[in-house]
Write a protein that holds these residues in place. Structure first.
Motif, PDB file in Angstrom:
ATOM      1  N   LEU A  42      73.193  60.507  36.451  1.00 48.59           N
ATOM      2  CA  LEU A  42      74.167  60.803  35.402  1.00 48.59           C
ATOM      3  C   LEU A  42      75.471  60.070  35.696  1.00 48.59           C
ATOM      4  CD1 LEU A  42      73.591  64.655  35.003  1.00 48.59           C
ATOM      5  CD2 LEU A  42      72.775  62.825  33.493  1.00 48.59           C
ATOM      6  N   PRO A  43      76.249  59.744  34.655  1.00 50.00           N
ATOM      7  CA  PRO A  43      75.949  59.974  33.245  1.00 50.00           C
ATOM      8  C   PRO A  43      74.903  58.998  32.729  1.00 50.00           C
ATOM      9  CG  PRO A  43      77.981  58.736  33.447  1.00 50.00           C
ATOM     10  CD  PRO A  43      77.569  59.081  34.853  1.00 50.00           C
ATOM     11  N   LEU A  44      74.165  59.418  31.706  1.00 53.76           N
ATOM     12  CA  LEU A  44      73.213  58.501  31.094  1.00 53.76           C
ATOM     13  C   LEU A  44      73.970  57.359  30.415  1.00 53.76           C
ATOM     14  CD1 LEU A  44      70.659  60.956  29.424  1.00 53.76           C
ATOM     15  CD2 LEU A  44      70.348  59.625  31.517  1.00 53.76           C
ATOM     16  N   PRO A  45      73.444  56.151  30.493  1.00 54.41           N
ATOM     17  CA  PRO A  45      74.095  55.025  29.811  1.00 54.41           C
ATOM     18  C   PRO A  45      73.884  55.107  28.305  1.00 54.41           C
ATOM     19  CG  PRO A  45      72.042  54.315  30.796  1.00 54.41           C
ATOM     20  CD  PRO A  45      72.242  55.742  31.230  1.00 54.41           C
ATOM     21  N   ALA A  46      74.599  54.272  27.574  1.00 49.64           N
ATOM     22  CA  ALA A  46      74.444  54.255  26.121  1.00 49.64           C
ATOM     23  C   ALA A  46      73.000  53.997  25.727  1.00 49.64           C
ATOM     24  CB  ALA A  46      75.361  53.188  25.519  1.00 49.64           C
ATOM     25  N   ASP A  47      72.326  53.106  26.444  1.00 50.96           N
ATOM     26  CA  ASP A  47      70.898  52.901  26.262  1.00 50.96           C
ATOM     27  C   ASP A  47      70.187  53.778  27.281  1.00 50.96           C
ATOM     28  OD1 ASP A  47      68.286  52.113  26.036  1.00 50.96           O
ATOM     29  OD2 ASP A  47      68.689  49.962  26.153  1.00 50.96           O
ATOM     30  N   GLY A  56      68.581  54.523  32.153  1.00 51.70           N
ATOM     31  CA  GLY A  56      69.202  55.575  32.952  1.00 51.70           C
ATOM     32  C   GLY A  56      68.473  55.926  34.229  1.00 51.70           C
ATOM     33  N   ARG A  57      67.487  55.153  34.611  1.00 49.28           N
ATOM     34  CA  ARG A  57      66.748  55.446  35.841  1.00 49.28           C
ATOM     35  C   ARG A  57      67.549  54.983  37.053  1.00 49.28           C
ATOM     36  NH1 ARG A  57      60.659  54.936  35.400  1.00 49.28           N
ATOM     37  NH2 ARG A  57      60.143  55.515  33.264  1.00 49.28           N
ATOM     38  N   GLY A  58      67.448  55.719  38.137  1.00 43.15           N
ATOM     39  CA  GLY A  58      68.179  55.353  39.334  1.00 43.15           C
ATOM     40  C   GLY A  58      67.272  55.149  40.527  1.00 43.15           C
ATOM     41  N   MET A  59      67.833  54.537  41.549  1.00 47.65           N
ATOM     42  CA  MET A  59      67.138  54.396  42.821  1.00 47.65           C
ATOM     43  C   MET A  59      66.863  55.788  43.389  1.00 47.65           C
ATOM     44  SD  MET A  59      66.015  51.904  44.814  1.00 47.65           S
ATOM     45  CE  MET A  59      66.960  50.430  44.380  1.00 47.65           C
ATOM     46  N   VAL A  60      65.678  55.992  43.944  1.00 42.69           N
ATOM     47  CA  VAL A  60      65.337  57.292  44.513  1.00 42.69           C
ATOM     48  C   VAL A  60      66.394  57.691  45.547  1.00 42.69           C
ATOM     49  CG1 VAL A  60      63.649  58.565  45.878  1.00 42.69           C
ATOM     50  CG2 VAL A  60      62.868  56.973  44.116  1.00 42.69           C
TER      51      VAL A  60
END
Length: 298
Positions: A232-237, A241-245
């Protein structure tokens, strides 16, 4: 006096790594697979070379990268590299009112997966057609399409891996939102032809997820296990919005343990869509992925 080795920096946080980077041949990397989406700007040649340098033994392939190189050259490259192919992304988008184009495209994708030695074609089933609000109708069309595709896939030794997506993608990408829905859809089709793709990003929120993971194991349906984190925060797209573990909110290790308890002990594929990660150096991304695999997945 020897020069001190600088501490590696994690991508995309820019913070010092908290565990050493594993060397090629480290047994803790034995089940790690890099999905090409994680290093999306890299060509297939660059992604394969990056895996070999880092000692990552497996790769998940994407159609766009394979097409850029050419199917025959891509298949030859992967064979020469010795990397295992864990998946081919992606098939699906089966919700249109005219099924013929999607069925033709998915048959081509199945043929490509077979040529590449990919055991699983990941299926993102599709959202609602423009102006359509008939969700049950869209799901019924997916069921009909899968019934048509399953025998074709089985004949070519490719398994269709139905991937439920987080509900925020229901309208545009996948009318399957839970693992339970995916298993219900697969129920009447042979398990060797149709399984499920379990992606931590899409299922972690579901209060029933562990029950459904256990069910997937009992029914022999776990085709692929993918990991990343929810940041978070989620991006506009929101797709990016996935992140590195380890950078977000998902207990990836616990989900990995549930998948293993259900009987799936195959490769663990890291698939991340993230603009900041895509902007980083490919080797740095792969090194961070390997460190986080050891620190937060195993």
């Amino acid at each position: 006096m020897s020069t001190p080795v600088p501490t590696p920096v994690d991508v995309p946080t820019g913070l010092p790594a908290t565990v050493p980077t594993p060397e090629p041949g480290d047994p803790r990397l034995a089940r790690l697979s890099l999905n090409q989406a994680t290093v999306r700007p890299a060509t297939l040649v660059q992604a394969v070379d990056g895996c070999l340098r880092a000692g990552v033994p497996a790769i998940g392939l994407w159609r766009e990268h394979v097409a850029d190189l050419g199917l025959d050259k891509a298949a030859a490259l992967v064979r020469r590299s010795g990397l295992r192919v864990t998946s081919y992304c992606r098939g699906g988008f089966l919700t249109g009112h005219d099924p013929a184009p999607a069925l033709d495209d998915n048959r081509r994708a199945i043929d490509e997966a077979a040529a590449l030695g990919a055991p699983v074609l990941v299926m993102v089933v599709g959202g609602l057609p423009e102006g359509d609000r008939d969700l049950p109708g869209a799901r019924a069309r997916v069921a009909d399409a899968l019934a048509a595709l399953a025998p074709y896939a089985a004949e070519r030794g490719v398994r269709l891996g139905l991937e439920p997506l987080h509900p925020m993608f229901c309208a545009d990408r996948a009318v399957l939102s839970t693992l339970g829905q995916a298993l219900d859809l697969a129920r009447d089709l042979p398990a060797e032809a149709v399984g499920v793709t379990i992606d931590t990003y899409h299922v972690w929120w579901d209060p029933d997820v562990r029950t459904q993971i256990a069910r997937a194991g009992r029914e022999g349906r776990i085709a692929l296990f993918q990991v990343c984190d929810w940041v978070l925060p989620l991006p506009a797209d929101a797709l990016l919005g996935r992140g590195m573990v380890g950078d977000g909110h998902i207990d990836v290790r616990s989900l990995r343990e549930s998948v293993e308890a259900a009987g799936h002990t195959g490769d663990i594929e890291v698939e991340i869509f993230n603009a900041d990660i895509w902007a980083a150096d490919t080797d740095d991304v792969i090194a961070t992925t390997a460190r986080r695999h050891i620190e937060h997945v195993l």
